[in-house]
Design an enzyme around this catalytic site. Structure first.
Site, short mmCIF file in Angstrom:
data_model
loop_
_atom_site.label_atom_id
_atom_site.label_comp_id
_atom_site.label_asym_id
_atom_site.label_seq_id
_atom_site.Cartn_x
_atom_site.Cartn_y
_atom_site.Cartn_z
N ILE A 1 63.81 28.81 41.62
CA ILE A 1 62.50 28.62 41.02
C ILE A 1 61.67 29.90 41.16
O ILE A 1 61.78 30.61 42.17
CB ILE A 1 61.80 27.41 41.69
CG1 ILE A 1 60.64 26.91 40.85
CG2 ILE A 1 61.33 27.74 43.09
CD1 ILE A 1 60.10 25.56 41.33
N HIS A 2 60.86 30.17 40.17
CA HIS A 2 60.01 31.36 40.23
C HIS A 2 58.98 31.19 41.33
O HIS A 2 58.42 30.12 41.53
CB HIS A 2 59.33 31.54 38.86
CG HIS A 2 58.75 32.89 38.68
ND1 HIS A 2 57.59 33.30 39.34
CD2 HIS A 2 59.13 33.95 37.93
CE1 HIS A 2 57.31 34.53 38.97
NE2 HIS A 2 58.21 34.95 38.12
N ALA A 3 58.70 32.27 42.06
CA ALA A 3 57.77 32.21 43.19
C ALA A 3 56.39 31.72 42.75
O ALA A 3 55.72 30.98 43.47
CB ALA A 3 57.66 33.57 43.86
N ARG A 4 55.99 32.12 41.55
CA ARG A 4 54.67 31.72 41.06
C ARG A 4 54.63 30.21 40.84
O ARG A 4 53.65 29.55 41.16
CB ARG A 4 54.35 32.45 39.77
CG ARG A 4 52.92 32.25 39.32
CD ARG A 4 52.54 33.24 38.27
NE ARG A 4 51.11 33.23 38.07
CZ ARG A 4 50.47 34.09 37.31
NH1 ARG A 4 51.11 35.04 36.69
NH2 ARG A 4 49.16 34.01 37.17
N ALA B 1 56.59 28.05 42.37
CA ALA B 1 56.67 27.43 43.70
C ALA B 1 55.28 27.38 44.34
O ALA B 1 54.92 26.39 44.99
CB ALA B 1 57.64 28.20 44.59
#
Lengths: 137, 76
Positions: B3-6, B8
């Site tokens: 999943i993209h950190a943003r 998350a």
């Protein structure tokens, strides 16, 4: 406030803002390798005064014993600061949410543990995934 | 990849709005749905099925909000 060698502080801040959408109250100060100590101390003082919202400032430095840390530590009796040395992105991301709910001392202690806990070996996760799927290396 | 950190971060922030405990899981494990770093360890790439559980006074609203948020990321 992030304080680190070269442009690291600003790059960490840029990445943090990208991930959090700009949430939180975080600033950065770059300490050039060639900056003399007196000017570096003044630059940190000004940056802390600008960042201070009345609840002290937590300074996250890159390396304990490095120039940015030492300069900040030399100001510890003069300024309303705490210093956490060894900054990483998990620390900064967590700080954004803890800022709203914690006093600075509590936040600093939590961030120290959080930064340590969130260093992982990718192979540990791959092994966990393989174990669950029945694969073995 | 996961999943993209943003995403998350947004997921964790959504969870933190609620009093209830939130757990998100897949085949990598079960994690605290209010902690970005734990969410990232799920390595939840496109097509991953996630299970959302909640326990507390606002558990239904919490699950609804998390699912809604995940669907908005997934484009569905």
């Amino acid at each position: 406030m992030i304080c680190a060698h070269g442009n690291l502080a600003h790059e960490l801040l840029n990445t943090l803002k990208f991930i959090t959408g700009g949430e939180g109250s975080v600033t950065a100060i770059a300490l050039d390798h060639n900056l003399d100590i007196a000017r570096a101390r003044e630059a940190v003082k000004e940056a802390v005064q600008a960042a201070d919202e009345g609840n002290k400032v937590l300074i996250a430095t890159d390396l304990y014993g490095g120039a940015p840390s030492n300069i900040c530590m030399s100001l510890q009796d003069e300024l309303p600061i705490e210093i956490i040395a060894g900054v990483n992105l998990p620390i900064l991301i967590k700080a954004v949410s803890l800022q709203k709910t914690c006093d600075l001392e509590t936040m600093a202690a939590k961030l120290k543990e959080y930064g340590r806990e969130n260093i992982h070996l990718a192979s540990d996760f791959l092994k966990r995934k393989d174990d669950k799927s029945g694969n073995n290396h | 990849m996961g999943i993209h950190a943003r995403v998350a971060f947004q997921l964790a922030e959504t969870g933190r709005q609620f009093k209830s405990d939130i757990l998100i899981s897949n085949d990598m494990g079960k994690v605290d749905g209010k902690d970005i770093m734990e969410i990232l360890t799920l390595c939840a790439g496109p097509g991953t099925v996630l299970k959302v559980e909640s326990d507390g006074v606002d558990e239904e609203a919490a699950v609804e909000a998390i699912v809604k948020m995940l669907k908005s990321v997934n484009g569905s």
